[in-house]
Design an enzyme around this catalytic site. Sequence first.
Site, PDB file in Angstrom:
ATOM      1  N   SER A 218      10.278   2.667  -7.247  1.00 53.49           N
ATOM      2  CA  SER A 218       8.825   1.813  -7.376  1.00 53.49           C
ATOM      3  C   SER A 218       8.239   2.321  -8.719  1.00 53.49           C
ATOM      4  O   SER A 218       8.529   3.444  -9.189  1.00 53.49           O
ATOM      5  CB  SER A 218       8.147   2.176  -6.115  1.00 53.49           C
ATOM      6  OG  SER A 218       7.158   1.527  -5.795  1.00 53.49           O
ATOM      7  N   ARG A 288       4.254  -3.530  -4.798  1.00 53.98           N
ATOM      8  CA  ARG A 288       3.060  -3.003  -5.796  1.00 53.98           C
ATOM      9  C   ARG A 288       3.006  -4.211  -6.791  1.00 53.98           C
ATOM     10  O   ARG A 288       1.576  -4.642  -6.893  1.00 53.98           O
ATOM     11  CB  ARG A 288       3.583  -1.972  -6.512  1.00 53.98           C
ATOM     12  CG  ARG A 288       2.576  -1.234  -7.546  1.00 53.98           C
ATOM     13  CD  ARG A 288       3.437  -0.256  -8.581  1.00 53.98           C
ATOM     14  NE  ARG A 288       4.214   0.383  -7.905  1.00 53.98           N
ATOM     15  CZ  ARG A 288       3.928   1.560  -7.264  1.00 53.98           C
ATOM     16  NH1 ARG A 288       2.694   2.181  -7.426  1.00 53.98           N
ATOM     17  NH2 ARG A 288       4.708   2.429  -6.724  1.00 53.98           N
ATOM     18  N   ARG A 323      -2.975   8.452  -4.977  1.00 56.36           N
ATOM     19  CA  ARG A 323      -2.195   8.289  -5.951  1.00 56.36           C
ATOM     20  C   ARG A 323      -2.197   8.992  -7.129  1.00 56.36           C
ATOM     21  O   ARG A 323      -1.272   9.667  -7.437  1.00 56.36           O
ATOM     22  CB  ARG A 323      -1.931   6.695  -6.467  1.00 56.36           C
ATOM     23  CG  ARG A 323      -1.454   5.998  -5.369  1.00 56.36           C
ATOM     24  CD  ARG A 323      -1.131   4.354  -5.500  1.00 56.36           C
ATOM     25  NE  ARG A 323       0.223   4.659  -6.484  1.00 56.36           N
ATOM     26  CZ  ARG A 323       0.568   4.875  -7.708  1.00 56.36           C
ATOM     27  NH1 ARG A 323      -0.477   4.506  -8.530  1.00 56.36           N
ATOM     28  NH2 ARG A 323       1.659   4.893  -8.072  1.00 56.36           N
ATOM     29  N   CYS A 360     -13.193  18.253  -0.615  1.00 52.65           N
ATOM     30  CA  CYS A 360     -13.308  19.728  -0.960  1.00 52.65           C
ATOM     31  C   CYS A 360     -11.834  20.341  -1.484  1.00 52.65           C
ATOM     32  O   CYS A 360     -11.542  21.336  -0.723  1.00 52.65           O
ATOM     33  CB  CYS A 360     -13.521  20.331   0.667  1.00 52.65           C
ATOM     34  SG  CYS A 360     -15.214  19.661   1.241  1.00 52.65           S
ATOM     35  N   GLU A 361     -11.397  19.973  -2.450  1.00 51.82           N
ATOM     36  CA  GLU A 361     -10.498  20.598  -3.039  1.00 51.82           C
ATOM     37  C   GLU A 361     -10.324  20.161  -4.679  1.00 51.82           C
ATOM     38  O   GLU A 361     -10.867  19.138  -4.753  1.00 51.82           O
ATOM     39  CB  GLU A 361      -9.152  20.368  -2.504  1.00 51.82           C
ATOM     40  CG  GLU A 361      -8.568  19.031  -2.093  1.00 51.82           C
ATOM     41  CD  GLU A 361      -7.333  18.972  -1.277  1.00 51.82           C
ATOM     42  OE1 GLU A 361      -6.330  19.224  -2.075  1.00 51.82           O
ATOM     43  OE2 GLU A 361      -7.330  19.042  -0.159  1.00 51.82           O
TER      44      GLU A 361
HETATM   45  N1  LLP Z   1      11.573  -2.323  -0.305  1.00 56.16           N
HETATM   46  C1  LLP Z   1      11.603  -0.895   0.269  1.00 56.16           C
HETATM   47  C2  LLP Z   1      12.679  -0.723   1.154  1.00 56.16           C
HETATM   48  C3  LLP Z   1      10.820   0.113  -0.213  1.00 56.16           C
HETATM   49  O1  LLP Z   1      11.031   1.252   0.302  1.00 56.16           O
HETATM   50  C4  LLP Z   1       9.726  -0.276  -1.141  1.00 56.16           C
HETATM   51  C5  LLP Z   1       8.740   0.790  -1.468  1.00 56.16           C
HETATM   52  C6  LLP Z   1       9.560  -1.634  -1.604  1.00 56.16           C
HETATM   53  C7  LLP Z   1      10.479  -2.597  -1.040  1.00 56.16           C
HETATM   54  C8  LLP Z   1       8.501  -2.100  -2.252  1.00 56.16           C
HETATM   55  O2  LLP Z   1       8.375  -1.446  -3.766  1.00 56.16           O
HETATM   56  P1  LLP Z   1       7.250  -1.899  -4.800  1.00 56.16           P
HETATM   57  O3  LLP Z   1       7.675  -3.365  -5.032  1.00 56.16           O
HETATM   58  O4  LLP Z   1       6.012  -1.478  -4.161  1.00 56.16           O
HETATM   59  O5  LLP Z   1       7.535  -0.955  -5.951  1.00 56.16           O
HETATM   60  N2  LLP Z   1       3.445   5.421  -2.145  1.00 56.16           N
HETATM   61  C9  LLP Z   1       4.017   4.914  -3.504  1.00 56.16           C
HETATM   62  C10 LLP Z   1       5.139   3.893  -3.382  1.00 56.16           C
HETATM   63  C11 LLP Z   1       5.993   4.237  -2.449  1.00 56.16           C
HETATM   64  C12 LLP Z   1       7.073   3.011  -2.383  1.00 56.16           C
HETATM   65  C13 LLP Z   1       7.868   2.936  -1.043  1.00 56.16           C
HETATM   66  N3  LLP Z   1       8.907   2.102  -0.996  1.00 56.16           N
HETATM   67  C14 LLP Z   1       2.881   4.758  -4.567  1.00 56.16           C
HETATM   68  O6  LLP Z   1       1.658   4.606  -4.475  1.00 56.16           O
HETATM   69  O7  LLP Z   1       3.157   4.682  -6.004  1.00 56.16           O
END
Ligand code: LLP
Length: 431
Positions: A218, A288, A323, A360-361
């Site tokens: 990602s 995203r 993030r 609180c950190e």
């Molecule tokens: N498909 C699968 C199987 C995934 O695991 C993910 C994201 C996506 C599609 C979508 O990916 P994107 O287009 O959003 O890059 N919490 C982290 C991001 C974790 C992504 C997990 N999987 C952050 O805030 O950067």
Amino acid sequence: MTDQSIQTLSHVYPIGSHVDERGHLLIGGCDAVELAAQFGTPAYIVAEDDLRARARAYVGGLSALYDDCDVLFASKAFPCTAVYRVLAEEGLSCDVASGGELALALRGGFDPARVYLHGNAKSLDEMRFALESGVGHIVLDSLHDVERLEAVAAELGVTQEVLIRVTPDVSGETHAAISTGQANSKFGFGLADAPEAIDRIAESERLRLVGLHCHIGSQLLALEPFTRAVAALAALGDFDVYNFGGGLGVAYQQTQEPPSIADYVTTLVGAAKAAVGPGKRLLIEPGRSLVANSTVTLYTVETVKRNVSTWVAVDGGMSDNLRPMLYGSKYEVAIASRMSGFDPARQPNYELCQLAGKHCESGDVIARDVLLDDPQPGEIVVTPATGAYGYAMSNNYNGVPRAPVVFCKDGNARVVVRRETYDDLSSRDVE
Ligand code: LLP
């Protein structure tokens, strides 16, 4: 309002955002300062037109280049009913990573036949829920996953279409926590193990293997790794369906110029035509890049303290945006009533500031070393590009009620997720 009095903002802000003649930020035609007064802070402010424009860029871009294709919303990025609803209306399919996301997707109006269930640790209950709901496809991640889904399908007397997730041993440049294509990954079948899984499912009476899936990571800002992943998948055999996952990066800061949705889609389709040919079904599942830049978060400055640094403390933080703390992600910050550069007559007094949260950190810093022009308690600050994984990973640390989601369009604002109350905080406590 004359044309000269309206300043268009950088590509980090939602499409259609402006600065008006008073220097106020406008999102979807709504004044950010008024939104803060009306709905309180912190608040996620979504420009609905931005969301729709990016959905159209994906759906229109992909279908113009490849006959049989579909765009899946990776709904983990922004799992609230209104976002599901908008993207279902725009004609997308949906990727869910759990039973909970499946329930939300169905509530948001997605046709179960167009839902894909992922997960490296699906529970039997999640599998039953998916099959009983008529989910179109399940993406299998391990041999135990195959065995367990087969048992659930037999129990329910159904046949299920599946894809298998392959880890193509391709990684792009990104934070280690969100890199998933490398061989040493908890996700999917490695290239060496995939043939066994393919043969195993071919023997199954309950599972019908239609294709392969991969997702290499990602926030990827280069396109070349996607091309390599396509080639790696194609080398595993001839299938009807190829799902190349998500991963396209976005601009969190003005200096970042990620590939456009159009460039990404063109590269991917080019690679797919070369590697798997025409006549297949091509899927992508962006999260995203569909939602990140549609949204800004508004905060109120509570205190300003000067010691070694200048600490500008606001009423949110790691409860609404994890993030920066998890991935060291950087965000821009601006004062929503005095957007920079709007008033040449005023002598600005910029100072290097740490935008601190209220938790609180010490790690609860939303943005480090940002230049702000004499921020004052009570002023509204804005961090753009918070639509992806902000709301999704929000939490109640320190008993902070989660922030509302407000949709703005043509100067009208509506709450689509209300702010949590103190009563909500104990609503599951049974003693
Ligand atoms: N498909 C699968 C199987 C995934 O695991 C993910 C994201 C996506 C599609 C979508 O990916 P994107 O287009 O959003 O890059 N919490 C982290 C991001 C974790 C992504 C997990 N999987 C952050 O805030 O950067």
